[in-house]
Design a protein around this motif. Structure first.
Motif, PDB file in Angstrom:
ATOM      1  N   ASN A  43       7.129  36.619  13.587  1.00  0.00           N
ATOM      2  CA  ASN A  43       6.417  36.024  14.723  1.00  0.00           C
ATOM      3  C   ASN A  43       6.860  36.579  16.068  1.00  0.00           C
ATOM      4  O   ASN A  43       6.100  36.546  17.028  1.00  0.00           O
ATOM      5  N   GLU A  44       8.103  37.040  16.136  1.00  0.00           N
ATOM      6  CA  GLU A  44       8.662  37.574  17.379  1.00  0.00           C
ATOM      7  C   GLU A  44       9.336  38.916  17.087  1.00  0.00           C
ATOM      8  O   GLU A  44      10.560  38.979  16.979  1.00  0.00           O
ATOM      9  N   PRO A  45       8.578  39.980  16.984  1.00  0.00           N
ATOM     10  CA  PRO A  45       9.160  41.262  16.576  1.00  0.00           C
ATOM     11  C   PRO A  45      10.187  41.846  17.546  1.00  0.00           C
ATOM     12  O   PRO A  45      10.949  42.727  17.167  1.00  0.00           O
ATOM     13  N   LEU A  46      10.250  41.336  18.757  1.00  0.00           N
ATOM     14  CA  LEU A  46      11.219  41.858  19.725  1.00  0.00           C
ATOM     15  C   LEU A  46      12.404  40.915  19.951  1.00  0.00           C
ATOM     16  O   LEU A  46      13.201  41.144  20.869  1.00  0.00           O
ATOM     17  N   ASN A  47      12.568  39.909  19.131  1.00  0.00           N
ATOM     18  CA  ASN A  47      13.662  38.960  19.300  1.00  0.00           C
ATOM     19  C   ASN A  47      15.003  39.689  19.140  1.00  0.00           C
ATOM     20  O   ASN A  47      15.320  40.210  18.073  1.00  0.00           O
ATOM     21  N   SER A  65      23.169  54.071   9.194  1.00  0.00           N
ATOM     22  CA  SER A  65      21.951  54.634   9.787  1.00  0.00           C
ATOM     23  C   SER A  65      21.039  53.500  10.262  1.00  0.00           C
ATOM     24  O   SER A  65      20.457  53.581  11.348  1.00  0.00           O
ATOM     25  N   ALA A  66      20.929  52.434   9.484  1.00  0.00           N
ATOM     26  CA  ALA A  66      20.099  51.287   9.892  1.00  0.00           C
ATOM     27  C   ALA A  66      20.717  50.570  11.092  1.00  0.00           C
ATOM     28  O   ALA A  66      20.010  50.231  12.049  1.00  0.00           O
ATOM     29  N   SER A  67      22.027  50.344  11.054  1.00  0.00           N
ATOM     30  CA  SER A  67      22.668  49.639  12.179  1.00  0.00           C
ATOM     31  C   SER A  67      22.602  50.476  13.451  1.00  0.00           C
ATOM     32  O   SER A  67      22.294  49.953  14.525  1.00  0.00           O
ATOM     33  N   ASP A  68      22.849  51.779  13.334  1.00  0.00           N
ATOM     34  CA  ASP A  68      22.785  52.654  14.513  1.00  0.00           C
ATOM     35  C   ASP A  68      21.388  52.661  15.119  1.00  0.00           C
ATOM     36  O   ASP A  68      21.240  52.602  16.341  1.00  0.00           O
ATOM     37  N   ALA A  69      20.375  52.710  14.265  1.00  0.00           N
ATOM     38  CA  ALA A  69      18.994  52.754  14.757  1.00  0.00           C
ATOM     39  C   ALA A  69      18.657  51.480  15.531  1.00  0.00           C
ATOM     40  O   ALA A  69      18.112  51.547  16.640  1.00  0.00           O
ATOM     41  N   GLU A  70      18.996  50.328  14.965  1.00  0.00           N
ATOM     42  CA  GLU A  70      18.653  49.065  15.634  1.00  0.00           C
ATOM     43  C   GLU A  70      19.478  48.859  16.899  1.00  0.00           C
ATOM     44  O   GLU A  70      18.944  48.467  17.936  1.00  0.00           O
ATOM     45  N   LEU A  71      20.772  49.139  16.835  1.00  0.00           N
ATOM     46  CA  LEU A  71      21.609  48.972  18.026  1.00  0.00           C
ATOM     47  C   LEU A  71      21.187  49.950  19.124  1.00  0.00           C
ATOM     48  O   LEU A  71      21.203  49.602  20.307  1.00  0.00           O
ATOM     49  N   THR A  76      18.908  50.799  24.385  1.00  0.00           N
ATOM     50  CA  THR A  76      17.934  51.497  25.231  1.00  0.00           C
ATOM     51  C   THR A  76      17.193  50.486  26.096  1.00  0.00           C
ATOM     52  O   THR A  76      16.945  50.724  27.279  1.00  0.00           O
ATOM     53  N   GLU A  77      16.868  49.339  25.511  1.00  0.00           N
ATOM     54  CA  GLU A  77      16.177  48.282  26.244  1.00  0.00           C
ATOM     55  C   GLU A  77      17.083  47.624  27.284  1.00  0.00           C
ATOM     56  O   GLU A  77      16.621  47.229  28.350  1.00  0.00           O
ATOM     57  N   ASP A  78      18.379  47.494  26.957  1.00  0.00           N
ATOM     58  CA  ASP A  78      19.330  46.871  27.876  1.00  0.00           C
ATOM     59  C   ASP A  78      20.701  47.526  27.690  1.00  0.00           C
ATOM     60  O   ASP A  78      21.476  47.109  26.826  1.00  0.00           O
ATOM     61  N   PRO A  79      21.015  48.548  28.495  1.00  0.00           N
ATOM     62  CA  PRO A  79      22.277  49.270  28.345  1.00  0.00           C
ATOM     63  C   PRO A  79      23.523  48.413  28.591  1.00  0.00           C
ATOM     64  O   PRO A  79      24.622  48.816  28.228  1.00  0.00           O
ATOM     65  N   LYS A  80      23.357  47.236  29.185  1.00  0.00           N
ATOM     66  CA  LYS A  80      24.504  46.359  29.453  1.00  0.00           C
ATOM     67  C   LYS A  80      24.564  45.169  28.498  1.00  0.00           C
ATOM     68  O   LYS A  80      25.228  44.178  28.772  1.00  0.00           O
ATOM     69  N   ASP A  81      23.900  45.274  27.368  1.00  0.00           N
ATOM     70  CA  ASP A  81      23.916  44.235  26.344  1.00  0.00           C
ATOM     71  C   ASP A  81      25.287  44.276  25.667  1.00  0.00           C
ATOM     72  O   ASP A  81      25.526  45.059  24.750  1.00  0.00           O
ATOM     73  N   VAL A  82      26.194  43.451  26.140  1.00  0.00           N
ATOM     74  CA  VAL A  82      27.584  43.468  25.698  1.00  0.00           C
ATOM     75  C   VAL A  82      27.700  43.224  24.193  1.00  0.00           C
ATOM     76  O   VAL A  82      28.521  43.860  23.521  1.00  0.00           O
TER      77      VAL A  82
END
Length: 187
Positions: A43-47, A65-71, A76-82
């Motif tokens: 329902n919220e693909p960008l959550n 490879s999966a974790s690197d891709a998602e992180l 990229t969307e928020d470079p300061k996402d701690v």
């Protein structure tokens, strides 16, 4: 995790479920985390919480490879996402990439000096690498930010003692009660 486990079963808001998924992933309950996160993402693909939960579960499964891709997408969307930066550093650590992990944890701490898990991981990482002075410095910083009695303090001290070859030693007393009943900090 404690907060999400106290919520009533009737609480099914996707934002709450996504936070629960991330908490479950963080404590290595990956199957539950993936199931909840996948439902939220329908329902919220960008959550961000649900996506990070999947990345954390992938780290625990050593599917880098999966974790690197998602992180990477999250950063990229928020470079300061701690939180995403922390898990990217943790991923480096799980792969025994000392420099990448160390730089990642330091980056997290530059953005949030109170990030206990980043400081704890920095202590244990540098101690294991034989950088005793750096590890001890980071342990002293950890003492300043971790709550009294936090298990990470005990674990970090044990790693420092083991790395120093001292074996089991007396753990530092963070607070003790003086004879008059007042609390005084000691070391």
């Amino acid at each position: 995790m404690q907060l999400t486990s106290r919520a009533p079963a009737s609480c099914t808001a996707s934002s709450f479920l996504a936070v629960r998924a991330e908490a479950l992933a963080a404590v290595e309950r990956s199957d539950e985390a993936r199931k909840i996160a996948t439902e939220v993402l329908k329902n919220e693909p960008l959550n961000r919480f649900a996506r990070r939960a999947l990345a954390i579960a992938a780290i625990h499964a050593r599917d880098f490879s999966a974790s690197d891709a998602e992180l990477s997408k999250l950063l990229t969307e928020d470079p300061k996402d701690v939180d995403s930066l922390f898990y990217a550093a943790l991923s480096q650590r799980k792969r025994d990439h000392y420099n990448g992990a160390r730089e990642g944890f330091l980056h997290v701490l530059r953005l949030n000096a109170q990030h206990i898990d980043a400081r704890y991981n920095l202590v244990t990482l540098t101690a294991a690498a034989g950088a005793a002075q750096e590890a001890e410095h980071d342990y002293q910083e950890l003492l300043q930010i971790a709550p009294i009695g936090d298990a990470r303090l005990v674990a970090a001290r044990a790693v420092l003692s083991h790395a120093a070859g001292a074996g089991p030693t007396e753990l530092p007393v963070v607070h003790r009660t003086s004879p008059a009943g007042s609390v005084s900090p000691t070391r």
